[in-house]
Design a protein around this motif. Structure first.
Motif: not given
Ligand code: FAD
Length: 269
Positions: A33-34, A98, A144, A174-177, A189
């Motif tokens: 994911l990141t 996750d 996180d 690391e910022e993700h939808a 964030w």
């Protein structure tokens, strides 16, 4: 008592708790994911017996040593770690977990090399968080490791409920939808940098300057255990937030392996 959690649950020592159902599962898919977060999709026939208990629940994952020459794990003391089921699909019998890849640790190391076809044992789920659909607002605060819990809470809120979310991550990559029905949620964030000793620092600073919305809302906090305590003390003692409006969870503790899954910070405030 910590918000919607029951006192009875918190008081029962781990050894005395009824054993959760166990499931042998196989890794179906792995998705980055990141740079520091990996989604592992577990599946298997045995998951037909799994039940979704609600948001911010947890499962135990059992890790077997795969280092050549490593001593065999004693059957009575398996290496387990606690994770949030991000999604359970009863039709395809799949669970997404996750994982934060934080460095050394059986779970983080396993997730970093996870590949389709590998198997492990999963137990659970544990108790979930009770969403109060009558609450005027929600403030969700986490690092996180709490992103999966926060997402499952957001998905459980009535669509009109206002939610303000603070997520602390290492850096912008690391910022993700969040993909969690966040239309009525405001996501902020916060970046703490790579030094784990700073875990929770940005969350605490944000909470200290936060003006809580009017009305009766709910605050949920899940992050490094000492940071959680500082935030809890601030909200309960300095802000006089009513105790029933707050749930706090220590998800890991700096320098400690396998932090307990029932750290509610009740020694504070
Ligand atoms: C109810 C609950 C739900 C959780 N859900 C999730 C989830 O969905 N996803 C997730 O990634 N984690 C989640 N966690 C946190 C996870 O269980 C811990 O991070 C765990 O310690 C990881 O195990 P490990 O084997 O990698 O490291 P451990 O062997 O436990 O620890 C090794 C070292 O790494 C440090 N460490 C552990 N975690 C971190 C971290 N995140 N950042 C920096 N240093 C760390 C420890 O302080 C220790 O020094 C949850 C915890 C709880 C209690």
């Amino acid at each position: 008592m910590n918000g919607s959690e029951t006192r009875a649950g918190a008081a029962v020592p781990e050894a005395a708790r009824p054993r959760k159902p166990r499931y042998r599962v196989e890794v179906k898919r792995v998705e980055r994911l990141t740079p520091r977060m990996v989604r592992v999709t577990f599946g298997g026939e045995e998951l037909s017996g799994f039940t979704w208990s609600g948001p911010a629940s947890h499962v135990k994952l059992f890790f077997e040593s795969n280092r050549p020459g490593a001593p065999a794990t004693q059957p009575e003391r398996p290496t387990t770690r606690t994770y949030t089921p991000r999604r359970f699909d009863p039709v395809s019998r799949e669970i997404d977990v996750d994982f934060v890849i934080h460095g050394e640790g059986p779970a983080s190391s396993w997730a970093a090399q996870a590949a389709a076809g590998q198997t492990l044992t999963l137990a659970g789920p544990g108790r979930s968080y009770s969403v109060d659909s009558a609450a005027d607002w929600y403030v969700l605060i986490g690092d996180d490791t709490a992103v999966p819990a926060i997402c499952t809470i957001l998905e459980s809120l009535p669509p009109s409920t206002r939610a303000l979310v603070f997520v602390e991550v290492v850096d912008a990559a690391e910022e993700h939808a969040l993909d969690a029905g966040t239309e009525s949620a405001e996501i902020r964030w916060l970046r703490r940098g790579p030094d784990a000793r700073h875990a929770g620092r940005e969350l605490e600073a944000a909470v200290r300057t936060l003006e809580l919305p009017a009305g009766a809302g709910r605050v949920y906090v899940a992050c490094e255990a000492d940071a959680m305590r500082r935030i809890r003390r601030h909200l309960l003692v300095e802000r006089q937030l009513p105790r029933e409006q707050l749930v706090t969870r220590g998800y890991w503790r700096l320098g400690e392996t396998d932090h307990p899954d029932r750290d509610y910070g009740e020694d504070v405030g």
